[in-house]
Design a protein around this motif. Structure first.
Motif, short mmCIF file in Angstrom:
data_model
loop_
_atom_site.label_atom_id
_atom_site.label_comp_id
_atom_site.label_asym_id
_atom_site.label_seq_id
_atom_site.Cartn_x
_atom_site.Cartn_y
_atom_site.Cartn_z
N SER A 162 -8.07 -0.20 -8.96
CA SER A 162 -7.55 0.65 -10.05
C SER A 162 -6.81 -0.17 -11.10
CB SER A 162 -6.62 1.73 -9.49
OG SER A 162 -7.28 2.51 -8.56
N ASN A 163 -7.41 -1.26 -11.49
CA ASN A 163 -6.86 -2.15 -12.54
C ASN A 163 -5.55 -2.83 -12.15
OD1 ASN A 163 -8.91 -1.78 -14.40
ND2 ASN A 163 -8.01 0.12 -15.13
N VAL A 164 -5.24 -2.82 -10.87
CA VAL A 164 -4.03 -3.51 -10.39
C VAL A 164 -4.46 -4.62 -9.42
CG1 VAL A 164 -1.91 -3.30 -9.04
CG2 VAL A 164 -2.54 -1.51 -10.66
N LYS A 180 0.82 -1.22 0.00
CA LYS A 180 0.00 0.00 0.00
C LYS A 180 0.85 1.27 0.00
CE LYS A 180 -4.08 -1.97 2.16
NZ LYS A 180 -4.89 -2.03 3.37
N ASP A 181 2.13 1.09 -0.06
CA ASP A 181 3.04 2.24 -0.11
C ASP A 181 2.67 3.10 -1.32
OD1 ASP A 181 5.16 3.97 -0.14
OD2 ASP A 181 6.49 2.55 -1.13
N PRO A 182 2.45 4.40 -1.12
CA PRO A 182 2.06 5.25 -2.26
C PRO A 182 3.01 5.15 -3.45
CG PRO A 182 1.90 6.45 -0.19
CD PRO A 182 2.53 5.13 0.14
N VAL A 219 2.13 1.99 -5.25
CA VAL A 219 0.84 2.16 -5.94
C VAL A 219 1.03 3.01 -7.19
CG1 VAL A 219 -1.48 3.14 -5.74
CG2 VAL A 219 -0.50 1.84 -3.83
N ALA A 220 1.78 4.10 -7.03
CA ALA A 220 2.01 4.99 -8.18
C ALA A 220 2.81 4.28 -9.27
CB ALA A 220 2.76 6.24 -7.71
N LEU A 236 1.19 0.13 -15.51
CA LEU A 236 -0.02 -0.23 -16.25
C LEU A 236 -0.18 0.63 -17.49
CD1 LEU A 236 -3.12 -0.81 -13.95
CD2 LEU A 236 -2.07 -2.39 -15.56
N SER A 237 0.04 1.93 -17.32
CA SER A 237 -0.14 2.84 -18.45
C SER A 237 0.85 2.52 -19.57
CB SER A 237 0.00 4.29 -18.00
OG SER A 237 1.30 4.54 -17.55
#
Lengths: 216, 150
Positions: free
Chosen positions: B46-48, A36-38, A41-42, A48-49
């Motif tokens: 979020s798609n993950v 869950k570390d920002p 997550v980022a 993904l993008s």
């Protein structure tokens, strides 16, 4: 001090102590490596993008169908099956590599370097293993026994290694894998070609006629 | 008033313990029988897809566990797709804990007998129509039909 408190106050103090003793990542403040570390997550969103709309999904069909031609095997792969395939092939782990030795007599006719039709089943298993292991570097080594001249054996072993590579690339359909071929001729026998008394060792020579596959 | 505070504190404690002690979704033994792995989280946000896995040593001896995060993958049999873990801009897998960054990240630890470690990995989430996936971890029997939480 705790003894002096009334029971309910003790409960509150003890509860707070328990909560304080629990790992911090149970609550909001995950450490750097937590899911869950920002930053994690980022990074995931950024990754993904980069993958685009398909999200990096790899289709099962196609590749496996090309390799073996059996659609039923296409997405039935599992770690257990992989273990079985590797076991069937007599795979050994050597350092960071997986080493598989294929008999030259199974792969080729005497003095030839065309892959025998009956050998394709073994090669198909190898293709499956390479795909499932998701490895991108494969070294193919050709070896012969000591019969014939050194120069001839060197040439024959190189041609045999190249024939296996060609099979992997064409019939095996292994895309994205880098193959390296090496012909060692009779230079690296697995066992002695002769007995200690100098007499011929046919069993040893059979073992020496081989192609070794190193999956990296 | 003090009673109300006590009840409130108990509720917080209960909730915190519930979060900490995640129930396994599915457990599978290792192929060598020395340990077992339990999926304790398979959540999509979020798609993950974030996968959390407990690795527990079940034999009476310490077990050295080494694997590459690149070798862990998820399959969606419904869509016939395979997903590898997500990589960050530096080519490292978004997963942990990592012993080093070999091949994008490697888990390498000797886990004492009876103890467990939790690993986590982020994957691209399969489409919303997919409710279950299979999970493959080196040396562990495959996890089949792992339900995703969305």
């Amino acid at each position: 001090m705790v003894k002096a408190m009334i029971p309910i106050q003790r409960i509150i103090v003890l509860t707070m102590l328990v909560l304080l003793c629990m790992p911090a990542d149970v609550f909001a403040g995950k450490d750097y490596i937590g899911p869950k570390d920002p930053q994690a997550v980022a990074a995931a969103q950024e990754a993904l993008s980069r993958l685009g709309p398909e999200r990096g999904a790899i289709a099962y069909s196609g590749r496996t169908v090309d390799i073996i031609g059996l659609q039923s095997i296409a997405f039935a792969g599992s770690a257990v099956e992989l273990e079985k395939i590797l076991s069937d092939l007599g795979a050994r782990k050597v350092g960071t590599e997986i080493l598989i030795s294929l008999s030259g007599d199974v792969l080729f006719d005497f003095d030839k370097w065309d892959i025998k039709q009956e050998a394709e089943k073994e090669l198909a298993k190898l293709v499956r293993a390479i795909s499932e292991l998701n490895k991108k570097n494969v070294v193919i080594e050709g070896h012969t026994d000591s019969r014939g001249s050194e120069a001839y054996n060197l040439k024959l072993s190189q041609k045999r290694a190249e024939a296996v590579k060609a099979w992997f690339e064409t019939k095996g359909g292994l895309a994205g894998v880098t193959f390296q071929t090496i012909g060692y001729g009779e230079a690296k026998p697995a066992t002695p070609n002769t007995h200690p008394d100098g007499s011929d060792n046919p069993e040893g020579r059979t073992k020496n006629r081989r192609v070794e596959i190193r999956i990296r | 008033m003090v009673k109300k505070i006590a009840v409130f504190m108990f509720l917080i404690l209960f909730a915190a313990v519930s979060v900490y002690a995640l129930e396994p979704i599915q457990t599978q033994p290792s192929t060598d029988g020395k340990m077992e792995a339990s999926i304790v989280g398979a959540k999509v946000r979020s798609n993950v897809l974030t996968l959390k896995v407990d690795l527990k040593v079940t034999s009476g001896k310490d077990v050295k566990i080494i694997f590459l995060y690149q070798d862990i993958y998820v399959t969606d049999l419904n869509e016939k797709k395979k997903y590898l873990a997500l990589k960050d801009a530096d080519g490292l897998y978004i997963a942990g804990p990592k012993h080093d960054n070999e091949h994008g990240g490697r888990f390498w630890e000797t886990i004492p007998a009876g103890e467990k470690r939790t690993i986590w990995i982020k994957f691209p989430a399969p489409p919303e129509t997919t409710q279950v996936v299979d999970v493959f971890i080196p040396g562990i029997l495959p996890f089949e039909d792992v339900a995703l939480t969305r």
